[in-house]
Design an enzyme around this catalytic site. Structure first.
Site, PDB file in Angstrom:
ATOM      1  CG  MET A   1      -0.445   4.492 -37.985  1.00 60.36           C
ATOM      2  SD  MET A   1      -1.902   3.438 -37.805  1.00 60.36           S
ATOM      3  CE  MET A   1      -1.105   1.849 -37.695  1.00 60.36           C
ATOM      4  NE  ARG A   2       3.855   7.603 -31.676  1.00 60.31           N
ATOM      5  CZ  ARG A   2       4.995   6.918 -31.555  1.00 60.31           C
ATOM      6  NH1 ARG A   2       5.480   6.239 -32.577  1.00 60.31           N
ATOM      7  NH2 ARG A   2       5.643   6.901 -30.414  1.00 60.31           N
TER       8      ARG A   2
ATOM      9  N   GLY B   1      -3.819   8.869 -45.248  1.00 57.89           N
ATOM     10  CA  GLY B   1      -4.870   9.873 -45.058  1.00 57.89           C
ATOM     11  C   GLY B   1      -6.142   9.648 -45.848  1.00 57.89           C
ATOM     12  CB  SER B   2      -7.543   6.840 -47.791  1.00 60.18           C
ATOM     13  OG  SER B   2      -7.616   5.791 -46.859  1.00 60.18           O
ATOM     14  CG  ASN B   3     -10.097   5.936 -42.976  1.00 60.32           C
ATOM     15  OD1 ASN B   3     -11.266   5.570 -43.052  1.00 60.32           O
ATOM     16  ND2 ASN B   3      -9.076   5.089 -43.093  1.00 60.32           N
TER      17      ASN B   3
ATOM     18  CG  HIS C   1      -8.767  -1.643 -35.111  1.00 61.05           C
ATOM     19  ND1 HIS C   1      -7.415  -1.441 -34.902  1.00 61.05           N
ATOM     20  CD2 HIS C   1      -8.930  -2.994 -35.153  1.00 61.05           C
ATOM     21  CE1 HIS C   1      -6.801  -2.607 -34.807  1.00 61.05           C
ATOM     22  NE2 HIS C   1      -7.702  -3.565 -34.957  1.00 61.05           N
TER      23      HIS C   1
ATOM     24  CG  ASN D   1      -8.735   4.176 -33.535  1.00 62.61           C
ATOM     25  OD1 ASN D   1      -8.100   4.796 -34.395  1.00 62.61           O
ATOM     26  ND2 ASN D   1      -8.469   2.914 -33.241  1.00 62.61           N
TER      27      ASN D   1
END
Ligand code: GRF
Length: 186
Positions: free
Chosen positions: A84-85, A6-8, A103, A101
């Protein structure tokens, strides 16, 4: 949406709290109960929903639940901050051009899992991160912004991942702010 550390997610919260991003976070959805992102949401007092993919028969059913939650919270933009899905067109079509998103590579290089490992294995001297609109093709939607990161001969997975993440934490909130005018309703 987040699945892990959860850092982002926290970078987005901090950007809002320091006036760099004009936004509100009505809810965070995690699929892994008690993940780091959930703990950060608790710390910041952000409403949390656990939507565990293991409780749904398929990806579409999971995404239907997500759409229903986001709509009930009048969400304008959905950010996959380490979700991550693989998402389906159920979610993509409910938020056209509004599903974002982050990446950890310079797309279109190194799509999919472990992009940092892929970059190291390929021996590139520059990698980075990409913020893009999500489509049903994995990590292939329109690019909104990128940041480059040098890869040093001495790098291992941890050191490169850390350097990429530092850039993610700047790039993601800045890109949301830059594109906010497109997403505002009314
Ligand atoms: C980030 O590296 C992001 O690029 C990828 O998943 C990771 C999530 O990290 N999609 P965190 O949970 O935000 O710390």
């Amino acid at each position: 949406m987040a699945s892990g550390n959860g850092s982002n997610f926290e970078a987005i919260v901090q950007a809002i709290n320091t006036g760099r991003l004009g936004a509100e976070i009505p809810l965070l959805v995690v699929n892994n109960k008690n993940c780091g992102a959930q703990q950060r949401a608790d710390r910041f007092g952000i409403h949390l929903e656990v939507v565990d993919h293991r409780s749904y028969p398929n990806r579409e059913a999971l995404d239907r639940q997500l759409v229903s939650l986001f709509q009930s919270h009048q969400v304008d933009v959905v950010v996959m901050a380490g979700w991550m899905r693989i998402v389906t067109d159920v979610l993509v079509k409910a938020f056209p051009e509004r599903l974002v998103n982050i990446h950890p590579s310079l797309l279109p290089s190194f799509r999919g899992l472990d992009a940092v490992g892929q970059a190291l294995k390929a021996g590139v001297s520059i990698s980075g991160c990409t913020v893009h609109i999500v489509t049903t093709e994995l990590d292939a939607g329109p690019i909104l912004a990128q940041a480059a990161v040098p890869v040093f001969a001495t790098d291992n997975h941890d050191s490169l991942a850390k350097r990429v993440q530092q850039q993610e934490h700047v790039l993601l909130p800045a890109t949301l702010q830059q594109n906010a005018h497109r997403w505002r309703q009314g």
